[in-house]
Design a protein around this motif. Structure first.
Motif, PDB file in Angstrom:
ATOM      1  N   LEU A 137       1.710   6.718   4.581  1.00  0.00           N
ATOM      2  CA  LEU A 137       0.918   6.176   3.478  1.00  0.00           C
ATOM      3  C   LEU A 137       0.185   4.887   3.836  1.00  0.00           C
ATOM      4  CD1 LEU A 137       3.503   6.760   0.601  1.00  0.00           C
ATOM      5  CD2 LEU A 137       1.569   8.205   1.238  1.00  0.00           C
ATOM      6  N   ALA A 138       0.670   4.159   4.828  1.00  0.00           N
ATOM      7  CA  ALA A 138       0.030   2.892   5.200  1.00  0.00           C
ATOM      8  C   ALA A 138      -0.399   2.854   6.654  1.00  0.00           C
ATOM      9  CB  ALA A 138       0.972   1.723   4.913  1.00  0.00           C
ATOM     10  N   GLN A 139      -0.227   3.972   7.369  1.00  0.00           N
ATOM     11  CA  GLN A 139      -0.609   4.064   8.779  1.00  0.00           C
ATOM     12  C   GLN A 139      -0.018   2.908   9.603  1.00  0.00           C
ATOM     13  OE1 GLN A 139      -3.252   4.605   6.293  1.00  0.00           O
ATOM     14  NE2 GLN A 139      -2.410   6.659   6.478  1.00  0.00           N
ATOM     15  N   LEU A 140       1.243   2.604   9.322  1.00  0.00           N
ATOM     16  CA  LEU A 140       1.933   1.540  10.036  1.00  0.00           C
ATOM     17  C   LEU A 140       2.724   2.118  11.200  1.00  0.00           C
ATOM     18  CD1 LEU A 140       3.320  -0.796   7.209  1.00  0.00           C
ATOM     19  CD2 LEU A 140       1.702  -1.424   8.989  1.00  0.00           C
ATOM     20  N   LYS A 141       2.729   1.382  12.277  1.00  0.00           N
ATOM     21  CA  LYS A 141       3.543   1.748  13.432  1.00  0.00           C
ATOM     22  C   LYS A 141       4.841   0.948  13.350  1.00  0.00           C
ATOM     23  CE  LYS A 141       3.496   1.870  18.493  1.00  0.00           C
ATOM     24  NZ  LYS A 141       2.727   1.530  19.727  1.00  0.00           N
ATOM     25  N   VAL A 182       0.841  -1.201   0.000  1.00  0.00           N
ATOM     26  CA  VAL A 182       0.000   0.000   0.000  1.00  0.00           C
ATOM     27  C   VAL A 182       0.873   1.247   0.000  1.00  0.00           C
ATOM     28  CG1 VAL A 182      -1.638   1.335   1.372  1.00  0.00           C
ATOM     29  CG2 VAL A 182      -1.987  -1.114   1.061  1.00  0.00           C
ATOM     30  N   ALA A 183       1.919   1.238   0.832  1.00  0.00           N
ATOM     31  CA  ALA A 183       2.820   2.394   0.899  1.00  0.00           C
ATOM     32  C   ALA A 183       3.577   2.574  -0.411  1.00  0.00           C
ATOM     33  CB  ALA A 183       3.794   2.218   2.063  1.00  0.00           C
ATOM     34  N   VAL A 184       4.075   1.488  -0.980  1.00  0.00           N
ATOM     35  CA  VAL A 184       4.820   1.585  -2.244  1.00  0.00           C
ATOM     36  C   VAL A 184       3.915   2.104  -3.351  1.00  0.00           C
ATOM     37  CG1 VAL A 184       6.020   0.250  -4.011  1.00  0.00           C
ATOM     38  CG2 VAL A 184       6.434  -0.238  -1.598  1.00  0.00           C
ATOM     39  N   THR A 185       2.699   1.567  -3.433  1.00  0.00           N
ATOM     40  CA  THR A 185       1.772   2.000  -4.480  1.00  0.00           C
ATOM     41  C   THR A 185       1.414   3.472  -4.322  1.00  0.00           C
ATOM     42  OG1 THR A 185       0.841  -0.230  -4.625  1.00  0.00           O
ATOM     43  CG2 THR A 185      -0.470   1.565  -5.530  1.00  0.00           C
ATOM     44  N   GLY A 186       1.109   3.879  -3.095  1.00  0.00           N
ATOM     45  CA  GLY A 186       0.770   5.278  -2.869  1.00  0.00           C
ATOM     46  C   GLY A 186       1.918   6.219  -3.207  1.00  0.00           C
ATOM     47  N   LYS A 187       3.133   5.821  -2.868  1.00  0.00           N
ATOM     48  CA  LYS A 187       4.296   6.668  -3.150  1.00  0.00           C
ATOM     49  C   LYS A 187       4.518   6.840  -4.643  1.00  0.00           C
ATOM     50  CE  LYS A 187       9.330   6.759  -2.668  1.00  0.00           C
ATOM     51  NZ  LYS A 187      10.512   6.171  -1.994  1.00  0.00           N
ATOM     52  N   TYR A 188       4.523   5.733  -5.375  1.00  0.00           N
ATOM     53  CA  TYR A 188       4.892   5.816  -6.788  1.00  0.00           C
ATOM     54  C   TYR A 188       3.738   6.282  -7.672  1.00  0.00           C
ATOM     55  CZ  TYR A 188       9.462   4.094  -5.698  1.00  0.00           C
ATOM     56  OH  TYR A 188      10.751   3.995  -5.192  1.00  0.00           O
ATOM     57  N   LYS A 189       2.508   6.231  -7.161  1.00  0.00           N
ATOM     58  CA  LYS A 189       1.423   6.891  -7.880  1.00  0.00           C
ATOM     59  C   LYS A 189       1.649   8.395  -7.901  1.00  0.00           C
ATOM     60  CE  LYS A 189      -2.619   3.849  -7.576  1.00  0.00           C
ATOM     61  NZ  LYS A 189      -3.975   3.692  -6.987  1.00  0.00           N
ATOM     62  N   ILE A 190       2.113   8.920  -6.775  1.00  0.00           N
ATOM     63  CA  ILE A 190       2.410  10.355  -6.707  1.00  0.00           C
ATOM     64  C   ILE A 190       3.597  10.692  -7.602  1.00  0.00           C
ATOM     65  CG2 ILE A 190       3.210  12.197  -5.171  1.00  0.00           C
ATOM     66  CD1 ILE A 190       1.594  10.903  -2.942  1.00  0.00           C
ATOM     67  N   LEU A 191       4.628   9.854  -7.566  1.00  0.00           N
ATOM     68  CA  LEU A 191       5.810  10.130  -8.376  1.00  0.00           C
ATOM     69  C   LEU A 191       5.520  10.041  -9.870  1.00  0.00           C
ATOM     70  CD1 LEU A 191       8.640   8.281  -6.395  1.00  0.00           C
ATOM     71  CD2 LEU A 191       8.416  10.738  -6.768  1.00  0.00           C
ATOM     72  N   HIS A 192       4.559   9.237 -10.272  1.00  0.00           N
ATOM     73  CA  HIS A 192       4.249   9.067 -11.699  1.00  0.00           C
ATOM     74  C   HIS A 192       3.320  10.147 -12.244  1.00  0.00           C
ATOM     75  CE1 HIS A 192       5.239   4.460 -11.599  1.00  0.00           C
ATOM     76  NE2 HIS A 192       6.308   5.227 -11.627  1.00  0.00           N
ATOM     77  N   GLN A 193       2.773  10.974 -11.368  1.00  0.00           N
ATOM     78  CA  GLN A 193       1.871  12.023 -11.830  1.00  0.00           C
ATOM     79  C   GLN A 193       2.647  13.300 -12.134  1.00  0.00           C
ATOM     80  OE1 GLN A 193      -1.529  12.672  -9.317  1.00  0.00           O
ATOM     81  NE2 GLN A 193      -1.745  10.491  -8.834  1.00  0.00           N
ATOM     82  N   PRO A 194       2.154  14.069 -13.085  1.00  0.00           N
ATOM     83  CA  PRO A 194       2.785  15.387 -13.334  1.00  0.00           C
ATOM     84  C   PRO A 194       2.671  16.264 -12.097  1.00  0.00           C
ATOM     85  CG  PRO A 194       1.327  14.759 -15.142  1.00  0.00           C
ATOM     86  CD  PRO A 194       1.071  13.774 -14.036  1.00  0.00           C
TER      87      PRO A 194
END
Length: 256
Positions: free
Chosen positions: A220-224, A171-183
């Motif tokens: 991004l994943a609300q992990l502790k 979830v964290a990886v997907t959320g991060k790279y979705k942002i990086l792939h956007q203009p």
């Protein structure tokens, strides 16, 4: 001796006497040439019946063994059915679900249209944002891999808990790279700050790779990221799902 016992002994003696008389009669008959052939025929018939009875008993024994074997097979298959039903009703939450390949269907439908009805280049839709398929995700841990993790490393962590951590990391990886792939221009102010932070964390060693840091896992994943979760990261590193790259005061968890 009681009256009943006396009657039983008397009957037994009478039966013996009758049996002896019958033998004497048969002996006398056997000496008669006319009756001897008849007795031989009876003997042959009796032997034939005995042979048929022997064959029938063997066949019954074979069928009894076959029935026992079929019952064992039935119990075996019933156990398999119960196990399959249990698996169906208890699918681990981390297991991926089958999705309809909508994008592939659209692609096939578009390719089947005649050339003269396809949209002109200037009328085509703008290119879509990078799909999730372009983002690498960590594969879930198999049961065999989990069993091969040393016990001192696993502690009390269960198989489902470890794969739940894998799911959260994805979830964290997907959320991060979705942002990086956007203009950058299409991002909100908060997303722009994250975009810049992600860029600042990259090094020449992380080029072309997917990684997250502890801050990404929390945001991004609300992990502790506590001692227990760090232990699970060590387990994932043991299973060759990730590696650590340190530098600049950060620990980068790179997906393998």
């Amino acid at each position: 001796m009681s009256h009943c016992e006396l009657e039983e002994v008397t009957k037994h003696i009478d039966d013996k006497i009758s049996f002896v008389k019958r033998l004497l009669e048969l002996r006398a008959v056997a000496k008669d040439p006319d009756k001897r052939a008849f007795l031989v025929k009876i003997e042959q018939d009796v032997n034939a019946i005995n042979g048929l009875l022997d064959r029938f008993e063997r066949y019954v024994a074979q069928q009894r063994d076959l029935l026992k074997h079929l019952k064992e097979l039935d119990e075996f298959f019933q156990e398999d059915v119960q196990n399959a039903q249990h698996l169906k009703e208890n699918i681990p939450p981390h297991m991926p679900r089958r999705e309809q390949p909508a994008a592939l269907s659209e692609q096939l439908a578009a390719s089947s249209r005649p050339a003269d009805v396809q949209a002109a280049p200037q009328e085509q839709e703008p290119p879509r944002k990078p799909s999730r398929a372009m983002i690498k995700e960590m594969e879930f841990i198999t049961v065999q891999e989990f069993d091969n993790i040393p016990q001192y490393m696993k502690g009390r962590v269960t198989y489902d808990q470890l794969n739940a951590a894998v799911k959260s990391i994805n979830v964290a990886v997907t959320g991060k790279y979705k942002i990086l792939h956007q203009p950058v221009k299409s991002l909100t102010n908060a997303s722009r700050k994250l975009h810049q932070r992600f860029k600042d964390q990259e090094t020449k060693d992380t080029k072309g790779q997917f990684f997250v840091v502890e801050e990404d896992l929390r945001d991004l994943a609300q992990l502790k990221v506590d001692k227990r979760f760090v232990g699970m990261l060590n387990m994932l590193r043991h299973c060759q799902r990730l590696k650590e790259l340190r530098g600049g005061g950060l620990t980068r968890y790179v997906l393998l």
